[in-house]
Motif scaffolding. Structure first.
Motif, PDB file in Angstrom:
ATOM      1  N   GLN A 138      51.769-104.858   5.211  1.00 23.24           N
ATOM      2  CA  GLN A 138      50.955-106.328   5.535  1.00 23.24           C
ATOM      3  C   GLN A 138      51.759-107.366   5.190  1.00 23.24           C
ATOM      4  N   PRO A 139      51.753-108.621   5.805  1.00 21.55           N
ATOM      5  CA  PRO A 139      52.660-109.894   5.521  1.00 21.55           C
ATOM      6  C   PRO A 139      52.558-110.077   4.195  1.00 21.55           C
ATOM      7  N   GLU A 186      43.937-110.230  11.276  1.00 17.58           N
ATOM      8  CA  GLU A 186      44.916-108.997  11.642  1.00 17.58           C
ATOM      9  C   GLU A 186      45.959-108.846  10.589  1.00 17.58           C
ATOM     10  N   ALA A 187      46.197-109.809   9.721  1.00 16.31           N
ATOM     11  CA  ALA A 187      47.198-109.801   8.808  1.00 16.31           C
ATOM     12  C   ALA A 187      46.790-108.843   7.820  1.00 16.31           C
ATOM     13  N   GLY A 235      55.400-110.160   9.001  1.00 19.10           N
ATOM     14  CA  GLY A 235      56.144-109.985   8.197  1.00 19.10           C
ATOM     15  C   GLY A 235      57.695-110.454   8.360  1.00 19.10           C
ATOM     16  N   ASP A 236      58.162-110.283   9.498  1.00 18.00           N
ATOM     17  CA  ASP A 236      59.226-111.025  10.050  1.00 18.00           C
ATOM     18  C   ASP A 236      59.365-112.482  10.037  1.00 18.00           C
ATOM     19  N   ARG A 237      58.273-112.991  10.275  1.00 17.44           N
ATOM     20  CA  ARG A 237      58.076-114.628  10.071  1.00 17.44           C
ATOM     21  C   ARG A 237      58.144-114.975   8.527  1.00 17.44           C
ATOM     22  N   ALA A 238      57.644-113.920   7.742  1.00 16.61           N
ATOM     23  CA  ALA A 238      57.813-114.261   6.142  1.00 16.61           C
ATOM     24  C   ALA A 238      59.360-114.245   5.800  1.00 16.61           C
ATOM     25  N   ILE A 239      59.993-113.364   6.503  1.00 20.41           N
ATOM     26  CA  ILE A 239      61.339-113.036   6.170  1.00 20.41           C
ATOM     27  C   ILE A 239      62.229-114.528   6.635  1.00 20.41           C
TER      28      ILE A 239
END
Length: 329
Positions: free
Chosen positions: A78-79, A125-126, A141-145
């Motif tokens: 999850q994000p 959805e997250a 999650g990629d956007r959090a990276i």
């Protein structure tokens, strides 16, 4: 780098990652709940911390205890998991998140890291935990990276396609190995040219390590076999590894429907090609295992295991009805 914290680390991708890290001189600490057997329990260079990765206190305790140079997050689903990890491990030399090729939101051929859009993800959805939102959550999650990299964190992600190889508890490839091992006629959905990009688990492990060592903050890297094979070529590779031959029979939707089977009922079948570009990862010096070698190892592991994969596809009795119909055509 000479020390690593692997979140997960005892089952499939994480297990091979630990082996790869050990082979390259790392000391490794595992963080997991201890619900699965630890294959490294007798390894002097592997420590184990028991804890739940969704608990921030467990992550904070792990980084203080292990003091790792690199952190590999194999079980962030999850994000919020990624957001917490990039904050807690911000001072580590590298944080690598295991994302997924499912994060892509458009059917490009091939899908490229900095060109193909990612799936959108709503707040609802997250926090979901169903397969329907898996790709969306990985994309967030990629956007959090990327956001963490903007804050100065050396965070990166690796996006594997379908992973196969030894210790694959999903048993998707096992379905096909079992079929080839037991029968001389193999029913394949469609015309045999379907392509669903796959990644050998050893190559995913080496990709994770190389990205930690050489990757750029905020970047994502696809990983998959450099030489793609169709589903029919996959069957041929399995047969070669088993030192046998099989008669391949193609069946379309109409023939399969006679036994209430659908094309999508077969594991590793995807109606539209799913292909990831791996050029960006190769530029870091990463290399892919030849499909023949990867399949030899996968088949050997299957034969030594109790996995059949039969739960992942149609019953053989149903297929027999389809074969009877095709024999009369």
């Amino acid at each position: 780098m000479d020390s690593a914290l692997v979140i997960g680390g005892t089952r499939f991708i994480g297990r091979q990652l630990v082996s790869d890290l050990l082979d390259h001189g790392y000391d490794v600490t595992l963080l997991n709940r201890g619900t699965h057997e630890n294959p490294f329990v007798d390894e002097d260079r592997v420590d184990h911390i028991e804890g739940d990765r969704t608990n921030d206190s467990a992550l904070e305790a792990a980084v203080m205890t292990a003091d790792p140079a690199a952190v590999f997050d194999c079980v962030a689903y999850q994000p919020r998991d990624v957001q917490a990890a990039t904050r807690i491990f911000a001072d580590c030399a590298a944080y690598v998140y295991v994302s997924s090729g499912a994060a892509y939101g458009r059917e490009d051929i091939p899908k490229r890291e900095n060109e193909t859009p990612l799936e959108p993800c709503t707040r609802e959805e997250a926090t979901d935990d169903t397969t329907a939102t898996y790709g969306k959550r990985k994309a967030e999650g990629d956007r959090a990276i990327a956001a963490a990299a903007e804050r100065g964190v050396n965070a990166m992600s690796v996006r594997p396609c379908i992973v196969y190889g030894p210790h694959d508890y999903t048993a998707r490839l096992d379905f096909w190995i079992d079929r080839v091992n037991r029968f001389d006629r193999i029913l394949i959905p469609g015309d045999g040219t379907n392509i669903w990009h796959r990644a050998y688990v050893d190559d995913v492990a080496s990709a994770l390590r190389l990205v930690a060592e050489r990757g750029a903050a905020g970047e994502a890297y696809n990983v998959g076999d450099r030489r793609l094979v169709t589903i029919e070529e996959m069957i041929d590779l399995i047969a070669d590894a088993l030192e046998t031959t099989v008669d391949i029979v193609h069946a379309g939707p109409r023939e399969l429907a006679a036994a209430e089977i659908e094309l999508a009922d077969y594991p590793l079948y995807r109606e539209y090609p799913h292909v990831l570009s791996t050029a960006k990862l190769a530029d870091l010096g990463w290399e892919s295992t030849p499909p023949e070698t990867a399949m030899d190892q996968s088949v050997a592991d299957h034969l030594a295991s109790d996995r059949t994969g039969r739960e992942n596809g149609p019953d053989r009795d149903a297929e027999a009805r389809v074969l009877e119909i095709l024999d009369t055509v």
